[in-house]
Design a protein around this motif. Structure first.
Motif, short mmCIF file in Angstrom:
data_model
loop_
_atom_site.label_atom_id
_atom_site.label_comp_id
_atom_site.label_asym_id
_atom_site.label_seq_id
_atom_site.Cartn_x
_atom_site.Cartn_y
_atom_site.Cartn_z
N ASP A 1 26.31 -27.43 41.53
CA ASP A 1 26.61 -27.21 43.38
C ASP A 1 26.16 -27.54 44.04
OD1 ASP A 1 29.01 -25.76 42.09
OD2 ASP A 1 28.12 -23.63 43.58
N ALA A 2 26.62 -28.52 45.49
CA ALA A 2 25.92 -29.15 46.23
C ALA A 2 25.26 -28.26 46.68
CB ALA A 2 26.80 -30.02 47.40
N GLY A 3 24.38 -28.06 47.10
CA GLY A 3 23.42 -27.07 48.54
C GLY A 3 22.56 -25.57 47.96
N CYS A 4 22.55 -26.00 46.19
CA CYS A 4 21.87 -25.22 45.09
C CYS A 4 20.85 -25.05 44.94
CB CYS A 4 22.80 -24.82 43.81
SG CYS A 4 22.68 -23.82 42.57
N ILE A 5 19.95 -24.75 44.87
CA ILE A 5 18.52 -24.64 45.34
C ILE A 5 17.80 -24.94 43.92
CG2 ILE A 5 16.20 -24.86 45.63
CD1 ILE A 5 17.31 -24.56 48.99
N ASN A 6 18.29 -22.81 43.73
CA ASN A 6 17.99 -22.32 41.79
C ASN A 6 18.99 -21.66 41.91
OD1 ASN A 6 16.08 -21.04 43.94
ND2 ASN A 6 15.72 -20.16 42.18
N TYR A 7 19.29 -21.78 40.95
CA TYR A 7 20.42 -20.26 39.72
C TYR A 7 19.60 -19.65 38.96
CZ TYR A 7 24.39 -17.79 40.06
OH TYR A 7 25.82 -17.47 39.56
N ASP A 8 18.93 -19.25 39.01
CA ASP A 8 18.21 -17.74 37.94
C ASP A 8 18.30 -16.96 37.42
OD1 ASP A 8 16.36 -20.87 37.97
OD2 ASP A 8 15.32 -19.35 39.10
N LEU A 9 18.96 -16.64 35.81
CA LEU A 9 19.71 -16.08 35.45
C LEU A 9 18.27 -14.91 34.91
CD1 LEU A 9 22.00 -13.80 34.95
CD2 LEU A 9 22.52 -15.02 33.39
N HIS A 10 18.04 -13.25 34.75
CA HIS A 10 17.27 -12.44 33.97
C HIS A 10 17.75 -11.28 33.47
CE1 HIS A 10 13.65 -14.60 35.61
NE2 HIS A 10 15.09 -15.18 37.11
N GLN A 11 17.13 -10.65 32.51
CA GLN A 11 17.57 -9.64 31.75
C GLN A 11 16.66 -8.85 31.32
OE1 GLN A 11 19.27 -10.17 28.10
NE2 GLN A 11 21.06 -8.40 28.32
N ASN A 12 17.33 -7.45 32.23
CA ASN A 12 16.28 -6.68 32.87
C ASN A 12 15.43 -6.11 30.76
OD1 ASN A 12 15.00 -3.44 32.76
ND2 ASN A 12 15.11 -3.72 35.09
N ASN A 13 14.12 -6.17 30.67
CA ASN A 13 13.14 -6.33 29.49
C ASN A 13 13.97 -4.17 29.18
OD1 ASN A 13 12.35 -8.87 29.27
ND2 ASN A 13 10.57 -8.42 29.66
N GLU A 14 13.74 -3.68 30.12
CA GLU A 14 14.10 -2.31 29.34
C GLU A 14 15.72 -2.01 29.80
OE1 GLU A 14 11.07 0.21 31.56
OE2 GLU A 14 9.20 -1.33 30.90
N ASP A 15 16.25 -2.28 29.99
CA ASP A 15 17.65 -1.77 30.36
C ASP A 15 17.98 -3.12 30.00
OD1 ASP A 15 20.44 -0.99 31.12
OD2 ASP A 15 19.33 -0.99 32.85
N PRO A 16 18.97 -3.22 28.98
CA PRO A 16 19.78 -4.78 28.78
C PRO A 16 21.22 -5.22 29.57
CG PRO A 16 19.33 -3.54 26.76
CD PRO A 16 18.97 -2.91 28.46
N ALA A 17 21.92 -3.74 30.24
CA ALA A 17 22.91 -3.58 30.65
C ALA A 17 22.36 -3.86 32.28
CB ALA A 17 23.32 -2.21 30.80
N HIS A 18 21.15 -4.50 32.57
CA HIS A 18 20.79 -4.60 33.72
C HIS A 18 21.03 -6.40 34.26
CE1 HIS A 18 17.68 -4.42 38.33
NE2 HIS A 18 19.22 -5.25 38.23
N PHE A 19 21.57 -7.24 35.24
CA PHE A 19 21.64 -9.01 34.84
C PHE A 19 20.83 -8.83 36.77
CE2 PHE A 19 23.96 -7.81 31.75
CZ PHE A 19 23.37 -9.10 30.43
N THR A 20 19.84 -9.91 37.25
CA THR A 20 19.25 -10.91 38.21
C THR A 20 19.93 -12.01 38.69
OG1 THR A 20 18.24 -8.19 38.64
CG2 THR A 20 17.79 -10.30 40.28
N PHE A 21 20.50 -12.17 39.51
CA PHE A 21 20.30 -13.58 39.71
C PHE A 21 19.19 -13.76 40.47
CE2 PHE A 21 24.67 -15.00 37.50
CZ PHE A 21 24.04 -15.98 37.13
N PHE A 22 18.36 -14.12 40.39
CA PHE A 22 17.18 -15.67 41.91
C PHE A 22 18.11 -16.21 42.55
CE2 PHE A 22 14.73 -12.47 39.45
CZ PHE A 22 14.34 -11.55 41.11
N GLU A 23 18.03 -16.95 44.10
CA GLU A 23 19.58 -17.96 44.23
C GLU A 23 18.35 -18.59 45.43
OE1 GLU A 23 23.44 -17.41 44.46
OE2 GLU A 23 23.10 -14.75 43.13
#
Length: 96
Positions: A34-56
């Motif tokens: 997407d135009a204007g997207c600098i970064n879009y990084d997906l992470h999954q919690n090591n201790e809780d696999p149901a928890h995902f985080t995007f750093f955008e």
């Protein structure tokens, strides 16, 4: 104008982790293009696999809002309907 940082937290239902992960991974290459997207990084919690985080990071809030209304995000929302326990996002601005 300063860039916009988004921290998005997605908590999948315990029996829907694989579905949510698969659908989140589909968003990554499309959104990074997407135009204007600098970064879009997906992470999954090591201790809780149901928890995902995007750093955008986005060039502006307006561009991020366009992303939030994009067809690929609507398709994601339809695919994970009923599979997410909680979704939160925080808008932030880098100050140094």
């Amino acid at each position: 104008m300063s860039t916009l940082t988004i921290i998005a937290n997605i908590h999948a239902k315990a029996d829907k982790i694989d579905l949510v992960k698969t659908e989140l991974l589909k968003l990554v290459p499309i959104t990074r293009a997407d135009a204007g997207c600098i970064n879009y990084d997906l992470h999954q919690n090591n201790e809780d696999p149901a928890h995902f985080t995007f750093f955008e990071n986005w060039e502006s809030r307006e561009i991020w809002q366009e992303h939030m209304n994009a067809p690929h995000l609507a398709a994601y929302m339809a695919a994970i309907d009923g599979a997410v326990e909680q979704f939160t996002f925080t808008e932030m601005t880098k100050i140094d």
